[in-house]
Design an enzyme around this catalytic site. Sequence first.
Site, PDB file in Angstrom:
ATOM      1  N   HIS A 170       0.821  -1.218   0.000  1.00 28.29           N
ATOM      2  CA  HIS A 170       0.000   0.000   0.000  1.00 28.29           C
ATOM      3  C   HIS A 170       0.853   1.266   0.000  1.00 28.29           C
ATOM      4  O   HIS A 170       2.079   1.218   0.194  1.00 28.29           O
ATOM      5  CB  HIS A 170      -0.947   0.000   1.205  1.00 28.29           C
ATOM      6  CG  HIS A 170      -0.259   0.039   2.542  1.00 28.29           C
ATOM      7  ND1 HIS A 170       0.324   1.183   3.054  1.00 28.29           N
ATOM      8  CD2 HIS A 170      -0.072  -0.923   3.475  1.00 28.29           C
ATOM      9  CE1 HIS A 170       0.834   0.930   4.246  1.00 28.29           C
ATOM     10  NE2 HIS A 170       0.613  -0.349   4.534  1.00 28.29           N
ATOM     11  N   CYS A 193       3.438  -4.600   6.656  1.00 29.00           N
ATOM     12  CA  CYS A 193       3.032  -4.362   5.270  1.00 29.00           C
ATOM     13  C   CYS A 193       4.225  -3.922   4.438  1.00 29.00           C
ATOM     14  O   CYS A 193       5.270  -3.553   4.960  1.00 29.00           O
ATOM     15  CB  CYS A 193       1.946  -3.302   5.216  1.00 29.00           C
ATOM     16  SG  CYS A 193       0.361  -3.831   5.918  1.00 29.00           S
TER      17      CYS A 193
END
Length: 428
Positions: free
Chosen positions: A335, A353
Amino acid sequence: MRQTESLRGGGTGRGRTVAGCTLLVMALGAGVTGCGADDHPLSAEPYDATEQISFNGSVGEGRTTDPDRPLEIVAEDSDGRITDVSAVDASGRHVAGELAADGSRWHSTSPLAAGTRYTVRVSTEDEDGRPGRKVLALTTGRPATTGSLTVAFGPKAGTYGVGQPLTAELSAPVRDRAQRAVVERALSVDSTPAVTGAWHWVDDKKLHYRPEDYWPAHATIRVRSALEGVRVNDRLRGGPSEPLTIRTGDRVIAVTDAAAHRLTVHKNGEEIKQIPVTTGKPGFETRNGVKVVLGKERFVRMLSSTVGIAEGSAESYDLNVEFATRVTWSGEYVHAAPWSVGSQGYANVSHGCVGMNDANAAWFFATVREGDLVQVVNSNGASMEPFGNGFGDWNLTWAEWRAGSALTGDAQGGPRPEERARLRPQPV
């Protein structure tokens, strides 16, 4: 005592061969024409084998055969033997069977479907080697079992990346290995181009299917169930299930090197982009291994409390994130992370992440689709689980995968957890 229905009828009491035996007769007959084929036993017209065999099914108009009993055909003439048996339903599905080495007996080894018409072709030969033939037609009756086992295939119809496994959700649990084999035989997968693949039992009600390698790009994949009417056990028989067709797009594989802080995207075997990234910091390391894109969310709110980090602690966070590509159900994404641009390409500072700047995240979001592959290497994190947290199916070797099939391996045991966690480089 063998309970059989003798197939007595008119004529001389001889039989007819199946098509495969007929071809053999033709081939052998052609091979001996120079030596007087008209005198060879195999050149004779097949005789009617009615009196040479007996059969435990019921034949004739209005009569039905018990679908829960195996078919059995016995050679009643001690001077003759059965050479081949073929049992096929109206849709072309064959019943598996076993022929005794001496040709004295054949019996079915796969279940019959209820309420189904079968054509049974029996080939025989007498003591002189002359071929016989008998063709029987039978219809199975209603099953004694009442439960219905249906299958729901996944994903939904559409176009996916080459890493997308097929899933089969059963309406009832199947634990016995022999019964699992019945289910597996009825689940067929056809791919164009063709691939070698296998089912793997994730648990008692769920199977996954994947090829040995990733699916070909731009393939068409069809999966269907032929379980309807088939006996699985004393209480369960297959019910109707909807088939599924999916397609694959380009072969897109993204490889994140956590040590080099770089994500490299490959499309159809060619490198198309390198992106500076940051991955999980110590204590929150990103999982190693191959993951499959589960979905994409243009905006997502990320709360540390959802992954076990207490609110108000030094590691807590509450962020609105853009261009989020999900790869695990537990919250691992690729992301946009504008707050960590200074570390991207240099240090790992995330909570697990893979973060990148806005422009790169928007490009990645637009480039990948559900079913594409994201692999992480050189992280100090644990390995991606094969099941339960997304699709980690590709982290099993082909041998380990086949060990989870009731047809090719130890379906009850399967690979050990330490084997499943083993990481291997995957081809791009």
